[in-house]
Design a protein around this motif. Structure first.
Motif, PDB file in Angstrom:
ATOM      1  N   ILE A   1       0.845  -1.205   0.000  1.00 41.19           N
ATOM      2  CA  ILE A   1       0.000   0.000   0.000  1.00 41.19           C
ATOM      3  C   ILE A   1       0.875   1.247   0.000  1.00 41.19           C
ATOM      4  CG2 ILE A   1      -1.666   1.326   1.332  1.00 41.19           C
ATOM      5  CD1 ILE A   1      -2.795  -1.306   2.333  1.00 41.19           C
ATOM      6  N   PHE A   2       1.886   1.222   0.841  1.00 44.39           N
ATOM      7  CA  PHE A   2       2.758   2.384   0.943  1.00 44.39           C
ATOM      8  C   PHE A   2       3.445   2.684  -0.384  1.00 44.39           C
ATOM      9  CE2 PHE A   2       5.572   5.400   2.643  1.00 44.39           C
ATOM     10  CZ  PHE A   2       6.856   5.106   2.224  1.00 44.39           C
ATOM     11  N   LEU A   3       4.003   1.630  -0.994  1.00 44.24           N
ATOM     12  CA  LEU A   3       4.728   1.844  -2.241  1.00 44.24           C
ATOM     13  C   LEU A   3       3.799   2.288  -3.356  1.00 44.24           C
ATOM     14  CD1 LEU A   3       7.332  -1.037  -2.173  1.00 44.24           C
ATOM     15  CD2 LEU A   3       7.753   1.400  -1.968  1.00 44.24           C
ATOM     16  N   MET A   4       2.599   1.735  -3.350  1.00 40.71           N
ATOM     17  CA  MET A   4       1.657   2.131  -4.387  1.00 40.71           C
ATOM     18  C   MET A   4       1.290   3.593  -4.237  1.00 40.71           C
ATOM     19  SD  MET A   4      -0.693  -1.177  -4.641  1.00 40.71           S
ATOM     20  CE  MET A   4      -2.080  -0.216  -4.086  1.00 40.71           C
ATOM     21  N   ALA A   5       1.080   3.987  -2.976  1.00 38.32           N
ATOM     22  CA  ALA A   5       0.758   5.393  -2.742  1.00 38.32           C
ATOM     23  C   ALA A   5       1.912   6.269  -3.192  1.00 38.32           C
ATOM     24  CB  ALA A   5       0.466   5.598  -1.261  1.00 38.32           C
ATOM     25  N   ALA A   6       3.131   5.837  -2.847  1.00 36.98           N
ATOM     26  CA  ALA A   6       4.306   6.617  -3.238  1.00 36.98           C
ATOM     27  C   ALA A   6       4.398   6.724  -4.748  1.00 36.98           C
ATOM     28  CB  ALA A   6       5.558   5.970  -2.663  1.00 36.98           C
ATOM     29  N   LEU A   7       4.153   5.621  -5.420  1.00 34.07           N
ATOM     30  CA  LEU A   7       4.241   5.632  -6.872  1.00 34.07           C
ATOM     31  C   LEU A   7       3.189   6.550  -7.480  1.00 34.07           C
ATOM     32  CD1 LEU A   7       5.774   4.208  -9.200  1.00 34.07           C
ATOM     33  CD2 LEU A   7       3.814   2.717  -9.403  1.00 34.07           C
ATOM     34  N   THR A   8       1.988   6.447  -6.951  1.00 32.75           N
ATOM     35  CA  THR A   8       0.924   7.312  -7.469  1.00 32.75           C
ATOM     36  C   THR A   8       1.279   8.776  -7.255  1.00 32.75           C
ATOM     37  OG1 THR A   8      -0.566   5.596  -6.713  1.00 32.75           O
ATOM     38  CG2 THR A   8      -1.564   7.625  -7.491  1.00 32.75           C
TER      39      THR A   8
ATOM     40  N   ILE B   1       4.275  10.010  -7.124  1.00 35.10           N
ATOM     41  CA  ILE B   1       5.316  10.369  -8.095  1.00 35.10           C
ATOM     42  C   ILE B   1       4.690  10.621  -9.458  1.00 35.10           C
ATOM     43  CG2 ILE B   1       7.317   9.512  -9.357  1.00 35.10           C
ATOM     44  CD1 ILE B   1       8.190   8.075  -6.872  1.00 35.10           C
ATOM     45  N   VAL B   2       3.810   9.722  -9.851  1.00 38.84           N
ATOM     46  CA  VAL B   2       3.260   9.842 -11.209  1.00 38.84           C
ATOM     47  C   VAL B   2       2.359  11.059 -11.339  1.00 38.84           C
ATOM     48  CG1 VAL B   2       1.748   8.723 -12.876  1.00 38.84           C
ATOM     49  CG2 VAL B   2       3.459   7.390 -11.708  1.00 38.84           C
ATOM     50  N   LYS B   3       1.608  11.357 -10.265  1.00 39.69           N
ATOM     51  CA  LYS B   3       0.624  12.431 -10.424  1.00 39.69           C
ATOM     52  C   LYS B   3       1.143  13.801 -10.049  1.00 39.69           C
ATOM     53  CE  LYS B   3      -3.800  10.644 -10.996  1.00 39.69           C
ATOM     54  NZ  LYS B   3      -4.021   9.243 -10.690  1.00 39.69           N
ATOM     55  N   HIS B   4       2.108  13.861  -9.170  1.00 41.76           N
ATOM     56  CA  HIS B   4       2.443  15.177  -8.634  1.00 41.76           C
ATOM     57  C   HIS B   4       3.881  15.603  -8.802  1.00 41.76           C
ATOM     58  CE1 HIS B   4      -1.501  15.600  -6.894  1.00 41.76           C
ATOM     59  NE2 HIS B   4      -1.395  14.387  -6.409  1.00 41.76           N
TER      60      HIS B   4
END
Lengths: 300, 380, 435
Positions: free
Chosen positions: A157-164, A166-169
């Motif tokens: 969950i943490f990594l997915m949030a981090a990735l999102t 990065i990709v969005k912001h």
């Protein structure tokens, strides 16, 4: 009901691991339309590097959470380096070739990496110490949800949030989305294509490596062949969810994890893989672009 | 049509292997062959067989060789794939070899045997499929490892004697594991009023987690689990069963009975049972020969385990060399066969002799239990 | 290479190139450091350090990197020049050789050579050539699907397995012979090809790839799990092809041994199989060649180039796709039957995804859509690992590397199928009196 609960938890765990690997597949595909067959091997290399790092760092005196996190960091860095190198050698020269040439190159790279680790290390199974420290509050329900499973979920969950994030912001994320949408326009807009592609590989590989570390702790065993099956399943998951779409990869991974788990539990372990692939085919017949994929209209 | 390029390439690649055959002059060394999995995901088992052979051959060479000549091992990889095994067997046939140790897996052995036919002698340390020594097809096939039925029958007896009513049988979908599992299932279901098989499934090895099948095992209420497969998967099952507090007793066969299991399963290994040949355990208790072999291997390959088939293949070579010496020839297969079947040879496994079908004689299956981190022989 | 092109490729800056190579060597050393140097001991989990390897890697890396960069620069230069000069892919000596007028004589020579082969070569050579011929058939079959029609099929091995298992099962349970099962195997594979074709009609490109991959795996898993196929224990003692029930070894061999340099270990059944396979390959080449030049073949080509234009031109897309899958599967079925009789023991481990990958590699490395390319690709891909047996443990490592190198330096395959290219040329000045 107990069985359902156990199968649900096991499906969630499996799905999380698949998600970590599938993200790498989907990001690379989104950017350069390549199925990176060597990605499963990066996951395996991540696991091996984590093991070596944990032994060395352990000798240097690290333990507990510190050891886990630093081993993970080392594994992620090395996997990222491998991903970069593979991209430079096997994919970059083929960027302007047909679609199938990089595919074969990827397969060749996968064979190469597998045998490289087998020869450099050992064809035997290696014992992987459980680096996850005991979590006290979990003790009473440890037979239902054990600490490794919990850590896998949380990290995913943490990594997915981090990735999102990065990709969005971030600018990098913006560049990645731009290149995925239209490479030539992105280049004209001043985006450094090479850097963006390299960054994609770096991120995907790091995620896979963390997955490798977590699985090592969970199964307490690794060998040079683990990348193959995990890679194929994760790739299936990415396609199921819509290849090129990050939420799609996660959704597909979860769907696949649950499907396999419930199939094994309620039908038979014999057929769990069959169920996975049949599910894939059915979903693609109904939605040819995958669950969250966009069916692209072709212009003539 | 355009085949000139094909012709040239065909010439270029077929001439060297053909040329190899032509250039067989009189050799000083006596060549024997090894066929097995040296590459691929079953390589650790193939290498285990090779290391045993290597140890025995080097020892024999140090003592003057065989029939006065130094022995050379020609090894070919087959990856446990029947198609590759057929090609490896053909390669060995053409290399001036008459005696072969191998192949690692039952399927590959069957395929190789069809190539060897009546022309070569094959002795296997690890191929357990029953049909390999049944039927008239393979006159020069021997094995130092027990057949599947010996161990499966013992497992069934164990289950009955200990009074277990609900039995789960899992296998790894491999040729060795499934054969064991099938045999166990047939045996249990054949007895009326006997234990009930509550679960019979194949587990995909190498996958990300075994949670689902462990949950299913728990749900089935099985008291004992018969595992057809190898120690690497068994240890994963054991650890996950323990963490889920599944109290089922694990019973394996010689594929599980391995030092590797003890290390990988750790605490979860305690209380696991496994069948295995009696002689082997005894020679481990008589430290001299076995530990000498181990030490010798460690010197050569400090980072490699001996694996499950080391002693079987070393014993096979010792028995073979003894038969060859007595027959006075490395090519008279009938004479060698005669000696293998009639003489007892003292090997790492104890006295070894082969019966009319080619199976090892006197190798009884016994039950072991893991107590205090060691395999201990127990009564049923 | 002329002096000026040498300058152009390497760049006038030798120092820069050297510096880059040095950096690469350092990078490789750092990269492979952990895995190569720190070798884990499986028994006690300790690490054995092998520092000398690091120097080999660094040194080797430096040399390889320089060579790599040089070759890559030359390749790029060649491409740029080709683009500028409006040329198609350059015709190499292989292309010229194949187009020469002497090719018919060459063909006869090849056939004579191959027919004579079993009578003087070793059993190993014959065995390998049978395998190579089987893979040629497989490659040509897949070529129809992937090379000509552009449908990426990653599960081709399923049809191969179906053919092999059809024969094995019929032989095991009913004792049916090779000749009867040959068409039956092909038929079942064709039907399966049609069955695969239906659900994938709508899928494009990589989605098609993954579905076919799944299909291949499903077939393999079903074969592993079903009782009737005996799963991993496989089916043994499959009969080789018979010639009116004669025992070839007893009858033919002694006579041949006296007249010819026949290897005493040679199994005459295998020789018979070799000839059968040779005939099959010739037939396949003829069939595929005719197919490619027929209406159907051209429909397939159109399908590959642009599906929508294809449809707009009135070609029945569905029929083209289905026939591509079905016909492609037929040859895999035939090859499967021969394979079963060659190895006489089959189990599902012979039909994994890696096999599909191998066959796909044959088509791509040989040259998509080109028959001689596929033939050479099959020969190279089958014979290469066998030749590499000399390198024992490093065999597959070199093989993987070879695949990557082949693709980087010659992505069109060994023999690129050269399509008709129409170049625009400015019109000749008109004759006097005409405008």
């Amino acid at each position: 009901m107990e069985l359902f609960r156990d199968l649900f938890i096991s499906g969630l765990t499996k799905g999380s691991i698949y998600a970590l690997i599938a993200l790498g597949y989907t990001m690379v595909y989104g950017i350069i339309a390549l199925i990176n067959f060597a990605h499963g091997e990066i996951y395996m290399i991540g696991a091996f590097t984590a093991l070596i790092a944990s032994v060395i760092l352990g000798q240097l005196g690290l333990a507990g959470w510190g050891l886990l996190i630093s081993a993970g960091a080392v594994a992620a860095i090395y996997a990222a380096m491998y991903g970069l190198t593979v991209e430079k050698i096997a994919y970059k020269p083929l960027r302007h070739s047909s679609r199938i040439a990089p595919l074969i190159s990827a397969i060749g790279m996968s064979i190469f990496l597998q045998n490289y680790v087998q020869l450099a290390q050992t064809p035997n199974f290696l014992i992987f110490p459980d680096l996850v420290p005991e979590i006290d509050f979990l003790a009473p329900i440890a037979h239902i949800v054990n600490k490794n499973q919990l850590i896998i979920w949380l990290v995913t969950i943490f990594l997915m949030a981090a990735l999102t994030l990065i990709v969005k912001h971030t600018r990098l994320g913006l560049a990645m989305r731009a290149v995925a949408q239209d490479r030539d326009m992105a280049r004209l807009s001043g985006v450094n294509i090479d850097r963006v592609i390299s960054a994609t590989f770096v991120l995907g590989s790091a995620l896979a490596a963390v997955g490798g570390l977590l699985i090592g702790c969970y199964m307490q065993q690794i060998d040079f062949y683990i990348g193959f099956l995990a890679g194929m399943k994760a790739f299936t998951a990415a396609v199921l969810g819509g290849i090129g779409s990050i939420p799609g990869a996660v959704l597909g991974a979860l769907v696949l994890g649950f499907a396999e788990s419930f199939a094994a539990g309620y039908i038979s372990s014999d057929y769990e893989d069959v169920v996975a692939f049949v599910l894939l085919i059915l979903i693609l017949i109904v939605r040819p672009g995958g669950l969250l994929g966009q069916t692209q209209t072709q212009k003539v | 049509m355009r085949k000139i390029g094909a012709m040239l390439l065909a010439l270029a690649v077929t001439l060297p292997p053909a040329g190899l055959l032509m250039a067989q002059a009189g050799q000083e060394t006596l060549k024997i062959g090894y066929g097995g999995a040296l590459l691929g995901n079953l390589a650790s088992y193939g290498l285990s067989g090779f290391y045993g052979m290597e140890y025995a051959v080097l020892k024999a060479n140090a003592q003057g060789g065989l029939l006065g000549r130094q022995v050379e091992i020609i090894r070919e990889d087959d990856g446990c794939d029947p198609a590759l095994a057929s090609s490896a067997a053909a390669k060995l046939t053409g290399s001036g070899v008459k005696l072969v140790l191998g192949h690692t897996c039952s399927g590959a052995t069957a395929s190789a045997l069809s190539v060897y036919g009546q022309n070569m002698l094959l002795i296997s340390p690890s191929a357990t499929e029953i049909s390999l020594t049944e039927g008239a097809g393979n006159p020069y096939f021997f094995r130092t490892i027990m057949r599947d039925d010996a161990q499966a029958d013992l497992q069934i007896e164990f289950v009955k004697k200990r009074g277990y009513r609900k039995v789960a049988i899992l296998h790894d979908k491999g040729d060795y594991g499934k054969a064991l599992a099938d045999r166990a299932k047939a045996g249990l279901e054949g007895s009326a009023g006997g234990p009930e098989v509550v679960l019979f499934e194949g587990v995909t090895t190498g996958q990300v987690s075994y949670d689902a099948v462990v949950s299913k095992l728990k749900n089935s209420g099985a008291e004992v689990l018969l595992w057809g497969g190898y120690y690497s998967d068994a240890s994963k099952l054991a650890t996950q069963m323990r963490s889920k507090k599944v109290a089922t007793v694990i019973v394996g066969a010689d594929g599980l009975k391995n030092e590797g299991y003890l290390k990988m399963a750790g605490e979860a290994a305690e209380g696991t049972f496994a069948t295995g040949p009696a002689d082997l355990s005894q020679s481990l208790k008589k430290p001299v020969r076995a530990s000498e072999a181990l030490a010798d291997h460690q010197k050569r390959h400090p980072t490699e385990e001996i694996g499950p088939y080391f002693f079987y293949s070393a014993a096979a070579i010792e028995a073979l060399f003894s038969a060859v010496t007595k027959a006075g020839s490395a090519t008279d297969l009938a004479a060698i066969k005669n000696h293998l079947q009639n003489d007892d040879v003292e090997t790492l496994l104890g006295p070894v002799r082969f019966d009319a079908k080619g199976d090892i004689v006197g190798s009884q299956a016994v039950m072991f239990e893991i107590k205090g981190g060691q395999f201990v022989e127990v009564e049923l | 290479m002329t002096r000026e092109s040498a300058h152009q490729t390497a760049g006038l800056n030798w120092k820069r190139e050297l510096a880059l190579s040095l950096l690469t060597a350092l990078w490789l050393g750092l990269l492979t450091g952990p895995l190569l140097v720190c070798r884990l001991n499986p028994t006690d989990g300790s690490i054995v350090y092998r520092w000398p390897l690091l120097f080999y890697v660094a040194g080797g890396g430096f040399i390889l990197s320089s060579v790599w960069r040089l070759l890559l620069a030359r390749r790029n230069l060649r491409r740029r020049r080709a683009e500028v000069a409006l040329q198609g892919p350059k015709r190499t000596w292989v292309d010229l050789l194949l187009a020469s007028r002497r090719r018919c004589q060459g063909l006869w020579l090849v056939m004579l050579f191959l027919i004579s082969l079993p009578f003087w070569a070793s059993p190993y050579t014959v065995n390998i050539l049978i395998t190579a011929l089987i893979y040629i058939t497989l490659g040509l079959g897949l070529n129809i699907v992937v090379g000509v029609s552009g449908l990426l099929n990653l599960g081709y091995v399923a049809f191969y397995a179906i053919g092999a298992y059809t024969y094995a099962l019929l032989n095991y349970y009913f004792g049916l012979g090779f000749w009867l099962c040959l068409p039956l195997g092909a038929l079942t594979a064709t039907i399966l090809g049609l069955l695969l074709g239906f659900p994938v009609l709508r899928l494009k490109g990589d989605y098609l790839a993954i579905v076919t991959l799944g299909f291949g795996e499903i077939v393999r898993l079903l074969l592993t799990n079903m009782e009737v196929t005996r799963g991993p224990r496989g089916l043994a003692n499959i009969s080789p092809p018979g010639l009116f029930g004669l025992d070839l070894n007893a009858l033919v061999k002694p006579r041949l041994l006296t007249w010819l340099p026949l290897d005493p270990n040679m199994d005459m059944n295998k020789v018979f199989l070799f000839f059968i396979m040779l005939a099959l390959v010739v037939l396949t080449i003829l069939a595929v060649f005719r197919l490619e030049n027929s209406r159907l073949g051209r429909a397939w080509l159109a399908l590959r180039e642009d599906e929508i234009a294809c449809q707009a031109m009135g070609i029945n897309r569905v029929r083209a796709k289905l026939t591509a899958f079905a016909l492609g599967a037929t040859w895999a079925g035939l090859a499967g039957v021969v394979f079963a009789s060659q190895v006489t023991f089959i189990n599902p481990t012979s039909f994994t995804f890696m096999q599909s990958v191998m066959i796909l590699s044959i088509v791509v490395l040989g040259g998509m859509g080109s028959i001689p390319g596929v033939i050479i690709g099959a020969l190279v891909l089958i014979l290469l690992p066998e030749e590499l047996r000399a390198f024992a443990d490093y065999r597959m490592l070199l093989f993987g590397a070879a695949m990557v190198l082949m693709m980087v330096f010659r992505p069109g395959g060994l023999i690129q199928s050269v399509r008709q290219v129409y170049l625009y040329q400015p019109a000749q000045p008109p004759d006097k009196g005409q405008s």
